[in-house]
Design an enzyme around this catalytic site. Structure first.
Site, PDB file in Angstrom:
ATOM      1  N   PRO A  18       0.853  -1.195   0.000  1.00  0.00           N
ATOM      2  CA  PRO A  18       0.000   0.000   0.000  1.00  0.00           C
ATOM      3  C   PRO A  18       0.887   1.242   0.000  1.00  0.00           C
ATOM      4  CG  PRO A  18       0.080  -0.986   2.196  1.00  0.00           C
ATOM      5  CD  PRO A  18       0.939  -1.840   1.310  1.00  0.00           C
ATOM      6  N   CYS A 102       3.995   3.286   8.853  1.00  0.00           N
ATOM      7  CA  CYS A 102       4.299   4.525   8.125  1.00  0.00           C
ATOM      8  C   CYS A 102       5.205   5.427   8.969  1.00  0.00           C
ATOM      9  CB  CYS A 102       3.017   5.274   7.773  1.00  0.00           C
ATOM     10  SG  CYS A 102       3.359   6.843   6.943  1.00  0.00           S
TER      11      CYS A 102
END
Length: 330
Positions: A18, A102
């Site tokens: 992703p 992230c």
């Protein structure tokens, strides 16, 4: 065969990472055509979903031709994560993935993404909230730890599995490394070899060639691998890796026609999905990658990234075809 809940994946599946502003439906469609086994949406803010933010909502778009596909969410608030999992449930992806990896400051500052690596108890609570909010399998993507002195992926893996996570993807860097420096897959191997771990373990980080993919597959003994940046503008990487696994031979690189066709398809699907204007603008970041290393291409690249008309862009592609009809890619 690898199983995540009821999802059956081939032996040693290749996953598309992703990636923010990259892993949208048009790009996923190309990667699916070229051999990706499981894909994820761009990461979606749980708060954004609850506020009904248009940008977050748009990222929930999935299509049957790309299945199996997971939707990835992030956030630092338990209630928001549970509510967003319920919203994700309504569009019926094949799984829900939580981003605990992230490294970007604006995400970490909110106590989300890799920020959660500093507080494993919070990570567990957020994960439980998501599992409570969905009937779908829940998976997690994370990193080795916050920094080199606090690598805690062994504890993280055990505790996530204990609360019901059904697969774990580990990016083989710490948050402090961001995307720089060397990725160290030996930590992922240790997680995989832990006799307590039964869920599939996927590795991520620096897979950019079929040779490296095979080396890591043989060396680290994981269940599969996730590919991110190497697929940008080069969706052929999945087919190339699979072919190399099977035969030990490298496929020839995509010729000029294949690259033009991929860029055209990507543009067409981007315009269909986002509308003509946005599709044209957002495609601009991809052209450099599709035509990377092509000599004397600068003038055409300039035209592709400055033109605002779909008709004109397709004319430029035809000009590229004519100009490079004899071009040999080695």
């Amino acid at each position: 065969m690898v199983k995540i809940g009821n999802i059956e994946l081939p032996e040693f599946p290749l996953l598309l990472a992703p990636m923010e502003d990259v892993s949208d439906p048009p790009f996923r469609r190309l990667c699916k055509q070229h051999g990706a086994d499981l894909m994820y949406s761009e990461f979606i803010s749980s708060e954004g979903l609850i506020r009904d933010a248009m940008k977050s909502k748009k990222k929930l778009d999935i299509f049957d031709y790309e299945r199996p596909v997971g939707i990835q969410i992030f956030g630092g608030d338990e209630e928001a994560m549970e509510m967003s999992a319920k919203i994700v449930d309504t569009v019926q992806p094949d799984l829900v993935d939580i981003n605990f990896g992230c490294p970007v400051k604006k995400v970490v500052c909110k106590g989300a993404g890799a920020g959660v690596l500093k507080d494993v108890d919070l990570m567990v609570r957020l994960t439980k909230a998501v599992i409570k909010g969905t009937n779908l399998p829940v998976t997690v993507k994370t990193r080795l730890g916050w920094d080199h002195d606090s690598i805690n992926i062994d504890e993280v893996a055990e505790r996530l599995q204990d609360v019901g996570v059904q697969a774990l993807t580990i990016h083989a860097r710490t948050r402090a490394q961001m995307y720089k420096g060397h990725s160290d897959w030996s930590h992922i191997q240790r997680v995989k070899e832990n006799p307590r771990i039964t869920m599939p373990i996927f590795g991520n980080g620096d897979i950019d060639s079929p040779e490296k993919a095979l080396e890591y597959k043989n060396k680290y003994g994981l269940d599969g691998m996730m590919i991110g940046r190497a697929a940008i503008g080069y969706p052929w990487i999945f087919d190339e890796i699979k072919h190399y696994f099977k035969t030990g031979e490298l496929l020839p690189p995509p010729d000029m026609e294949a690259r033009i066709q991929a860029a055209q398809n990507h543009l067409t699907w981007a315009m269909e999905w986002k509308g003509e204007r946005v599709g044209i603008v957002e495609m601009r970041r991809h052209y450099t990658n599709y035509f990377k290393g092509i000599h004397n291409f600068k003038e055409y690249r300039q035209q592709l990234v400055t033109n605002d008309s779909a008709d004109e862009l397709f004319k430029i592609f035809d000009e590229i075809r004519d100009a490079f009809s004899d071009y040999q890619i080695v």
